[in-house]
Design an enzyme around this catalytic site. Structure first.
Site, PDB file in Angstrom:
ATOM      1  N   SER A 133      80.060  33.332  21.664  1.00 40.34           N
ATOM      2  CA  SER A 133      80.744  32.242  21.763  1.00 40.34           C
ATOM      3  C   SER A 133      80.915  30.962  21.374  1.00 40.34           C
ATOM      4  O   SER A 133      79.687  29.665  20.901  1.00 40.34           O
ATOM      5  CB  SER A 133      81.008  32.033  23.171  1.00 40.34           C
ATOM      6  OG  SER A 133      81.689  32.871  23.999  1.00 40.34           O
ATOM      7  N   ASN A 156      80.191  24.119  20.948  1.00 36.21           N
ATOM      8  CA  ASN A 156      78.441  24.187  20.964  1.00 36.21           C
ATOM      9  C   ASN A 156      78.542  25.617  20.744  1.00 36.21           C
ATOM     10  O   ASN A 156      79.629  26.272  20.662  1.00 36.21           O
ATOM     11  CB  ASN A 156      78.821  24.180  22.469  1.00 36.21           C
ATOM     12  CG  ASN A 156      77.316  24.660  22.729  1.00 36.21           C
ATOM     13  OD1 ASN A 156      75.749  24.169  22.232  1.00 36.21           O
ATOM     14  ND2 ASN A 156      77.408  25.035  23.895  1.00 36.21           N
ATOM     15  N   HIS A 201      76.993  28.903  21.897  1.00 29.51           N
ATOM     16  CA  HIS A 201      76.262  30.281  23.048  1.00 29.51           C
ATOM     17  C   HIS A 201      76.093  31.270  22.858  1.00 29.51           C
ATOM     18  O   HIS A 201      77.077  31.749  22.609  1.00 29.51           O
ATOM     19  CB  HIS A 201      76.935  29.012  24.473  1.00 29.51           C
ATOM     20  CG  HIS A 201      76.473  29.893  25.546  1.00 29.51           C
ATOM     21  ND1 HIS A 201      75.408  29.262  26.187  1.00 29.51           N
ATOM     22  CD2 HIS A 201      77.066  30.323  26.375  1.00 29.51           C
ATOM     23  CE1 HIS A 201      75.023  30.399  27.429  1.00 29.51           C
ATOM     24  NE2 HIS A 201      75.759  31.507  27.311  1.00 29.51           N
ATOM     25  N   ASP A 232      78.277  24.597  29.362  1.00 30.19           N
ATOM     26  CA  ASP A 232      79.204  25.965  28.927  1.00 30.19           C
ATOM     27  C   ASP A 232      80.299  26.349  29.014  1.00 30.19           C
ATOM     28  O   ASP A 232      80.906  27.630  29.216  1.00 30.19           O
ATOM     29  CB  ASP A 232      78.124  27.157  29.052  1.00 30.19           C
ATOM     30  CG  ASP A 232      76.820  27.133  28.362  1.00 30.19           C
ATOM     31  OD1 ASP A 232      76.384  26.353  27.197  1.00 30.19           O
ATOM     32  OD2 ASP A 232      76.352  27.159  28.706  1.00 30.19           O
ATOM     33  N   MET A 247      69.521  22.319  23.195  1.00 28.06           N
ATOM     34  CA  MET A 247      68.979  23.072  24.831  1.00 28.06           C
ATOM     35  C   MET A 247      69.068  21.763  25.651  1.00 28.06           C
ATOM     36  O   MET A 247      68.614  22.124  26.678  1.00 28.06           O
ATOM     37  CB  MET A 247      67.707  23.905  24.403  1.00 28.06           C
ATOM     38  CG  MET A 247      67.519  24.649  23.556  1.00 28.06           C
ATOM     39  SD  MET A 247      69.246  26.156  24.149  1.00 28.06           S
ATOM     40  CE  MET A 247      68.071  26.759  25.330  1.00 28.06           C
ATOM     41  N   ARG A 248      70.053  20.996  25.829  1.00 24.83           N
ATOM     42  CA  ARG A 248      69.542  19.519  27.264  1.00 24.83           C
ATOM     43  C   ARG A 248      71.012  19.591  27.530  1.00 24.83           C
ATOM     44  O   ARG A 248      71.925  19.191  26.592  1.00 24.83           O
ATOM     45  CB  ARG A 248      69.068  18.331  26.012  1.00 24.83           C
ATOM     46  CG  ARG A 248      67.896  17.790  26.880  1.00 24.83           C
ATOM     47  CD  ARG A 248      67.574  16.740  26.120  1.00 24.83           C
ATOM     48  NE  ARG A 248      67.892  15.167  27.307  1.00 24.83           N
ATOM     49  CZ  ARG A 248      66.787  14.914  28.194  1.00 24.83           C
ATOM     50  NH1 ARG A 248      65.754  16.135  28.595  1.00 24.83           N
ATOM     51  NH2 ARG A 248      67.426  14.287  28.626  1.00 24.83           N
ATOM     52  N   ILE A 249      71.032  19.133  28.928  1.00 34.45           N
ATOM     53  CA  ILE A 249      72.282  19.361  28.882  1.00 34.45           C
ATOM     54  C   ILE A 249      72.752  17.622  28.687  1.00 34.45           C
ATOM     55  O   ILE A 249      71.876  16.869  29.084  1.00 34.45           O
ATOM     56  CB  ILE A 249      72.263  19.348  30.978  1.00 34.45           C
ATOM     57  CG1 ILE A 249      72.072  21.266  31.302  1.00 34.45           C
ATOM     58  CG2 ILE A 249      73.778  18.810  31.818  1.00 34.45           C
ATOM     59  CD1 ILE A 249      71.767  20.960  32.073  1.00 34.45           C
ATOM     60  N   LEU A 250      74.231  17.725  28.519  1.00 33.58           N
ATOM     61  CA  LEU A 250      74.840  16.462  28.548  1.00 33.58           C
ATOM     62  C   LEU A 250      75.111  15.326  29.319  1.00 33.58           C
ATOM     63  O   LEU A 250      75.895  16.493  29.869  1.00 33.58           O
ATOM     64  CB  LEU A 250      76.063  16.691  27.032  1.00 33.58           C
ATOM     65  CG  LEU A 250      75.007  17.749  25.642  1.00 33.58           C
ATOM     66  CD1 LEU A 250      76.058  17.848  25.142  1.00 33.58           C
ATOM     67  CD2 LEU A 250      73.965  15.641  25.363  1.00 33.58           C
ATOM     68  N   SER A 263      68.297  27.712  12.736  1.00 31.59           N
ATOM     69  CA  SER A 263      68.956  28.993  11.729  1.00 31.59           C
ATOM     70  C   SER A 263      70.809  28.761  11.520  1.00 31.59           C
ATOM     71  O   SER A 263      71.135  28.727  10.337  1.00 31.59           O
ATOM     72  CB  SER A 263      68.477  30.944  11.894  1.00 31.59           C
ATOM     73  OG  SER A 263      69.387  30.798  13.353  1.00 31.59           O
ATOM     74  N   ASN A 264      71.686  28.240  12.753  1.00 29.77           N
ATOM     75  CA  ASN A 264      72.274  27.727  12.412  1.00 29.77           C
ATOM     76  C   ASN A 264      72.486  26.608  11.591  1.00 29.77           C
ATOM     77  O   ASN A 264      73.823  26.353  10.521  1.00 29.77           O
ATOM     78  CB  ASN A 264      73.071  27.362  13.997  1.00 29.77           C
ATOM     79  CG  ASN A 264      72.822  29.169  14.720  1.00 29.77           C
ATOM     80  OD1 ASN A 264      74.092  30.221  14.735  1.00 29.77           O
ATOM     81  ND2 ASN A 264      72.385  29.791  15.791  1.00 29.77           N
TER      82      ASN A 264
HETATM   83  C1  GRF Z   1      71.630  30.455  19.049  1.00 33.45           C
HETATM   84  O1  GRF Z   1      71.191  31.570  19.870  1.00 33.45           O
HETATM   85  C2  GRF Z   1      72.585  29.946  19.832  1.00 33.45           C
HETATM   86  O2  GRF Z   1      73.345  30.473  20.673  1.00 33.45           O
HETATM   87  C3  GRF Z   1      71.931  28.948  21.684  1.00 33.45           C
HETATM   88  O3  GRF Z   1      70.425  28.496  20.610  1.00 33.45           O
HETATM   89  C4  GRF Z   1      70.195  29.326  19.796  1.00 33.45           C
HETATM   90  C5  GRF Z   1      69.915  28.310  18.477  1.00 33.45           C
HETATM   91  O4  GRF Z   1      69.400  29.094  17.342  1.00 33.45           O
HETATM   92  N1  GRF Z   1      72.613  27.826  21.942  1.00 33.45           N
HETATM   93  P1  GRF Z   1      68.690  28.317  16.010  1.00 33.45           P
HETATM   94  O5  GRF Z   1      67.602  27.055  16.328  1.00 33.45           O
HETATM   95  O6  GRF Z   1      70.492  27.685  15.034  1.00 33.45           O
HETATM   96  O7  GRF Z   1      68.247  29.315  15.146  1.00 33.45           O
END
Ligand code: GRF
Length: 207
Positions: free
Chosen positions: A136, A107, A109, A145, A90-93, A13-14
């Site tokens: 954030s 990032n 968060h 983070d 969702m993976r640690i770099l 969504s972002n």
């Molecule tokens: C968001 O809530 C972001 O803060 C977190 O993962 C989610 C990603 O959402 N790290 P989307 O895939 O952008 O919908």
């Protein structure tokens, strides 16, 4: 044009918010590539549908975290991004790639860092009885983070909230927060002081 590479593992969504704002001319930046560790995720499908080049690699095809990151980030380097945006990646770099791109990687968060780094932030916020929560945008450093916060958006926790209801309200604020931060970086702003997203969806110095 300012070039953005997006790293994502989820719904996207972002990413969608970034692509649409760029298309509408509200963001002076182009998403030039989308990179993922989850070939089947929504973000990758969305990017493909939008005609944006995608690279999705499977961690299990690589012998180590470092090898995977090297492969993915050499693809990222190839699109010559001005900014790398982790939007639900969702993976640690690994430290090597972070160090290489540290000056141009942010990032998003879902918590008011430094509170609640890591996973399951919404449930942890409820368990702790917090009255405020939010999102954030921070610079990426090797520690998870923990990089300097550029800007935050806050929401009130209300009676009856669940992790799902919090996630929904936090995400609604994440989109304008991320757009404003990317736009400001594209304009060369330095974020000398931490900012917050106000009710008009503008960045202002945090009190
Ligand atoms: C968001 O809530 C972001 O803060 C977190 O993962 C989610 C990603 O959402 N790290 P989307 O895939 O952008 O919908």
């Amino acid at each position: 044009m300012f070039r953005i590479a997006v790293l994502a593992s989820g719904r996207g969504s972002n990413l969608h918010a970034l692509i649409e704002a760029s298309r509408r001319g509200e963001l002076a930046a182009d998403v030039v590539g989308v990179f993922s560790d989850k070939p089947a995720c929504g973000a990758v499908a969305l990017a493909r549908a939008a005609g944006i080049p995608t690279v999705a690699l499977m961690p299990r095809d690589y012998p180590s975290r470092e090898a995977f990151d090297e492969a993915l980030f050499s693809e990222i380097a190839a699109v010559q991004p001005d900014l790398i945006v982790c939007a639900g990646y969702m993976r640690i770099l690994s430290e090597t790639v972070v160090r290489r791109f540290e000056d141009r990687m942010i990032n998003l968060h879902p918590s008011l860092l430094p509170k609640y780094p890591g996973l399951d932030t919404h449930a942890r916020v409820l368990e702790a009885g917090e009255s405020e929560h939010g999102a954030s945008v921070h610079r990426v450093i090797p520690a998870l983070d923990a990089g300097p916060v550029l800007a935050q958006a806050r929401i009130r926790v209300i009676a009856g909230d669940t992790p799902e209801s919090l996630a929904e309200r936090v995400q609604a604020r994440e989109h304008p927060l991320l757009l404003r931060c990317v736009q400001a970086l594209a304009e060369g702003r330095s974020f000398a002081v931490p900012m917050r997203l106000n009710n008009d969806n503008q960045l202002e110095p945090a009190p």
